[in-house]
Design a protein around this motif. Structure first.
Motif, PDB file in Angstrom:
ATOM      1  N   GLY A  86      -8.826 -39.963   1.170  1.00 44.71           N
ATOM      2  CA  GLY A  86      -8.339 -40.723   0.025  1.00 44.71           C
ATOM      3  C   GLY A  86      -8.585 -40.045  -1.303  1.00 44.71           C
ATOM      4  O   GLY A  86      -8.607 -40.703  -2.346  1.00 44.71           O
ATOM      5  N   PHE A  87      -8.748 -38.743  -1.298  1.00 47.70           N
ATOM      6  CA  PHE A  87      -8.956 -38.000  -2.542  1.00 47.70           C
ATOM      7  C   PHE A  87      -7.609 -37.563  -3.103  1.00 47.70           C
ATOM      8  O   PHE A  87      -6.732 -37.122  -2.375  1.00 47.70           O
ATOM      9  N   THR A  88      -7.480 -37.647  -4.419  1.00 49.30           N
ATOM     10  CA  THR A  88      -6.281 -37.127  -5.078  1.00 49.30           C
ATOM     11  C   THR A  88      -6.596 -35.837  -5.825  1.00 49.30           C
ATOM     12  O   THR A  88      -5.699 -35.158  -6.293  1.00 49.30           O
ATOM     13  N   HIS A  89      -7.869 -35.529  -5.937  1.00 47.24           N
ATOM     14  CA  HIS A  89      -8.314 -34.326  -6.647  1.00 47.24           C
ATOM     15  C   HIS A  89      -9.217 -33.514  -5.711  1.00 47.24           C
ATOM     16  O   HIS A  89      -9.487 -33.923  -4.593  1.00 47.24           O
ATOM     17  N   SER A  90      -9.681 -32.383  -6.183  1.00 44.59           N
ATOM     18  CA  SER A  90     -10.613 -31.583  -5.387  1.00 44.59           C
ATOM     19  C   SER A  90     -12.006 -32.208  -5.499  1.00 44.59           C
ATOM     20  O   SER A  90     -12.586 -32.254  -6.588  1.00 44.59           O
ATOM     21  N   PRO A  91     -12.547 -32.676  -4.389  1.00 43.52           N
ATOM     22  CA  PRO A  91     -13.823 -33.395  -4.444  1.00 43.52           C
ATOM     23  C   PRO A  91     -15.021 -32.457  -4.489  1.00 43.52           C
ATOM     24  O   PRO A  91     -14.928 -31.281  -4.139  1.00 43.52           O
ATOM     25  N   THR A  92     -16.148 -33.004  -4.920  1.00 44.02           N
ATOM     26  CA  THR A  92     -17.406 -32.265  -4.888  1.00 44.02           C
ATOM     27  C   THR A  92     -18.123 -32.594  -3.582  1.00 44.02           C
ATOM     28  O   THR A  92     -17.714 -33.493  -2.839  1.00 44.02           O
ATOM     29  N   GLU A  98     -19.163 -43.760   4.092  1.00 45.56           N
ATOM     30  CA  GLU A  98     -18.374 -44.993   4.030  1.00 45.56           C
ATOM     31  C   GLU A  98     -17.382 -45.053   5.194  1.00 45.56           C
ATOM     32  O   GLU A  98     -17.264 -46.079   5.878  1.00 45.56           O
ATOM     33  N   LEU A  99     -16.669 -43.946   5.423  1.00 42.08           N
ATOM     34  CA  LEU A  99     -15.675 -43.921   6.503  1.00 42.08           C
ATOM     35  C   LEU A  99     -16.323 -43.879   7.887  1.00 42.08           C
ATOM     36  O   LEU A  99     -15.750 -44.374   8.858  1.00 42.08           O
ATOM     37  N   ALA A 100     -17.526 -43.301   7.976  1.00 37.51           N
ATOM     38  CA  ALA A 100     -18.225 -43.262   9.256  1.00 37.51           C
ATOM     39  C   ALA A 100     -18.588 -44.677   9.695  1.00 37.51           C
ATOM     40  O   ALA A 100     -18.541 -45.000  10.889  1.00 37.51           O
ATOM     41  N   ARG A 101     -18.977 -45.506   8.749  1.00 36.14           N
ATOM     42  CA  ARG A 101     -19.271 -46.904   9.092  1.00 36.14           C
ATOM     43  C   ARG A 101     -17.993 -47.614   9.563  1.00 36.14           C
ATOM     44  O   ARG A 101     -18.036 -48.456  10.453  1.00 36.14           O
ATOM     45  N   LYS A 102     -16.885 -47.266   8.940  1.00 37.98           N
ATOM     46  CA  LYS A 102     -15.606 -47.915   9.267  1.00 37.98           C
ATOM     47  C   LYS A 102     -15.060 -47.451  10.615  1.00 37.98           C
ATOM     48  O   LYS A 102     -14.549 -48.244  11.403  1.00 37.98           O
ATOM     49  N   TYR A 103     -15.146 -46.136  10.910  1.00 40.42           N
ATOM     50  CA  TYR A 103     -14.518 -45.565  12.106  1.00 40.42           C
ATOM     51  C   TYR A 103     -15.482 -45.315  13.259  1.00 40.42           C
ATOM     52  O   TYR A 103     -15.105 -44.681  14.236  1.00 40.42           O
ATOM     53  N   HIS A 104     -16.688 -45.794  13.188  1.00 33.75           N
ATOM     54  CA  HIS A 104     -17.669 -45.534  14.252  1.00 33.75           C
ATOM     55  C   HIS A 104     -17.166 -46.121  15.575  1.00 33.75           C
ATOM     56  O   HIS A 104     -16.607 -47.217  15.603  1.00 33.75           O
ATOM     57  N   PRO A 105     -17.345 -45.404  16.701  1.00 29.84           N
ATOM     58  CA  PRO A 105     -16.827 -45.870  17.996  1.00 29.84           C
ATOM     59  C   PRO A 105     -17.397 -47.216  18.445  1.00 29.84           C
ATOM     60  O   PRO A 105     -16.727 -47.959  19.147  1.00 29.84           O
ATOM     61  N   ASP A 106     -18.619 -47.543  18.046  1.00 27.79           N
ATOM     62  CA  ASP A 106     -19.191 -48.833  18.440  1.00 27.79           C
ATOM     63  C   ASP A 106     -18.455 -49.987  17.768  1.00 27.79           C
ATOM     64  O   ASP A 106     -18.414 -51.096  18.299  1.00 27.79           O
ATOM     65  N   ILE A 107     -17.883 -49.736  16.621  1.00 25.53           N
ATOM     66  CA  ILE A 107     -17.160 -50.775  15.890  1.00 25.53           C
ATOM     67  C   ILE A 107     -15.696 -50.829  16.337  1.00 25.53           C
ATOM     68  O   ILE A 107     -15.093 -51.889  16.403  1.00 25.53           O
ATOM     69  N   SER A 131     -11.457 -41.369  18.494  1.00 28.53           N
ATOM     70  CA  SER A 131     -10.488 -40.402  17.954  1.00 28.53           C
ATOM     71  C   SER A 131     -10.558 -40.352  16.426  1.00 28.53           C
ATOM     72  O   SER A 131     -10.477 -39.266  15.839  1.00 28.53           O
ATOM     73  N   MET A 132     -10.710 -41.500  15.785  1.00 26.40           N
ATOM     74  CA  MET A 132     -10.797 -41.508  14.318  1.00 26.40           C
ATOM     75  C   MET A 132     -12.085 -40.836  13.845  1.00 26.40           C
ATOM     76  O   MET A 132     -12.100 -40.148  12.830  1.00 26.40           O
ATOM     77  N   MET A 133     -13.159 -41.028  14.590  1.00 21.78           N
ATOM     78  CA  MET A 133     -14.432 -40.396  14.218  1.00 21.78           C
ATOM     79  C   MET A 133     -14.344 -38.882  14.382  1.00 21.78           C
ATOM     80  O   MET A 133     -14.877 -38.128  13.562  1.00 21.78           O
ATOM     81  N   LYS A 134     -13.647 -38.428  15.422  1.00 18.53           N
ATOM     82  CA  LYS A 134     -13.450 -36.985  15.601  1.00 18.53           C
ATOM     83  C   LYS A 134     -12.634 -36.409  14.447  1.00 18.53           C
ATOM     84  O   LYS A 134     -12.953 -35.334  13.927  1.00 18.53           O
ATOM     85  N   ASP A 135     -11.575 -37.124  14.072  1.00 14.88           N
ATOM     86  CA  ASP A 135     -10.765 -36.682  12.931  1.00 14.88           C
ATOM     87  C   ASP A 135     -11.604 -36.649  11.659  1.00 14.88           C
ATOM     88  O   ASP A 135     -11.507 -35.712  10.855  1.00 14.88           O
ATOM     89  N   LEU A 136     -12.431 -37.677  11.476  1.00 12.76           N
ATOM     90  CA  LEU A 136     -13.287 -37.743  10.290  1.00 12.76           C
ATOM     91  C   LEU A 136     -14.218 -36.538  10.219  1.00 12.76           C
ATOM     92  O   LEU A 136     -14.346 -35.896   9.174  1.00 12.76           O
ATOM     93  N   ASN A 137     -14.861 -36.206  11.341  1.00 12.71           N
ATOM     94  CA  ASN A 137     -15.774 -35.057  11.359  1.00 12.71           C
ATOM     95  C   ASN A 137     -15.033 -33.747  11.111  1.00 12.71           C
ATOM     96  O   ASN A 137     -15.526 -32.874  10.398  1.00 12.71           O
TER      97      ASN A 137
END
Length: 151
Positions: free
Chosen positions: A103-109, A119-128, A134-140
């Protein structure tokens, strides 16, 4: 007595003929089998020999020749350099996908990437997500891509 001798001789002839018939069957069938196996082995050896010979003649034989455009000093500090392989920088389209995923529109730090990752790890964690990782793999993967662009 003569009758017993004739019966004995006849009995021995019948036994010998049965023995020779069995030997004939064994050796004719086994001999045929041995000939077929021998032919297959010989053809196999010929095929392998020709294949090796063809590979030797058409193979690439590397020879190092001193001279044109080579300087050994270019490689003197090779192990001390920061060379991390040929895929050092990710492709541009992959970086753009990673930015869209995060969700970045600029170059992040680095700090922004880490914060958004948590934040996204909490959202896409396989237990949830009903054990869908698959989403957690993409996130990593996308986190690694973005971290390479920041470094």
């Amino acid at each position: 007595m003569l009758n017993n001798t004739v019966i004995y001789i006849f009995n021995r002839i019948v036994r010998l003929s049965i023995l020779f018939f069995i030997l004939y069957l064994i050796f004719t069938n086994f001999g045929t089998f041995l000939m077929i196996v021998g032919i297959v082995v010989v053809i196999g050896f010929i095929f392998i020999y020709n294949l090796k010979k063809k590979m030797k003649t058409s193979g690439f034989d590397f020879q190092f020749k001193q001279g044109a455009n080579f300087n050994s000093n270019d490689f003197r500090n090779y192990n001390n350099s920061n060379f991390n392989g040929f895929n050092n920088a990710p492709r541009f389209d992959e970086v753009q996908k990673a930015k869209d995923f995060f969700g970045f529109t600029h170059s992040p730090t680095k700090e922004e990437i880490k914060k958004k990752y948590k934040e996204l790890a909490r959202k896409y964690h396989p237990d949830i997500n009903d054990n869908d990782d698959s989403m957690m793999k993409d996130l990593n993967h996308y986190k690694d891509v973005l971290m390479k662009t920041v470094e």
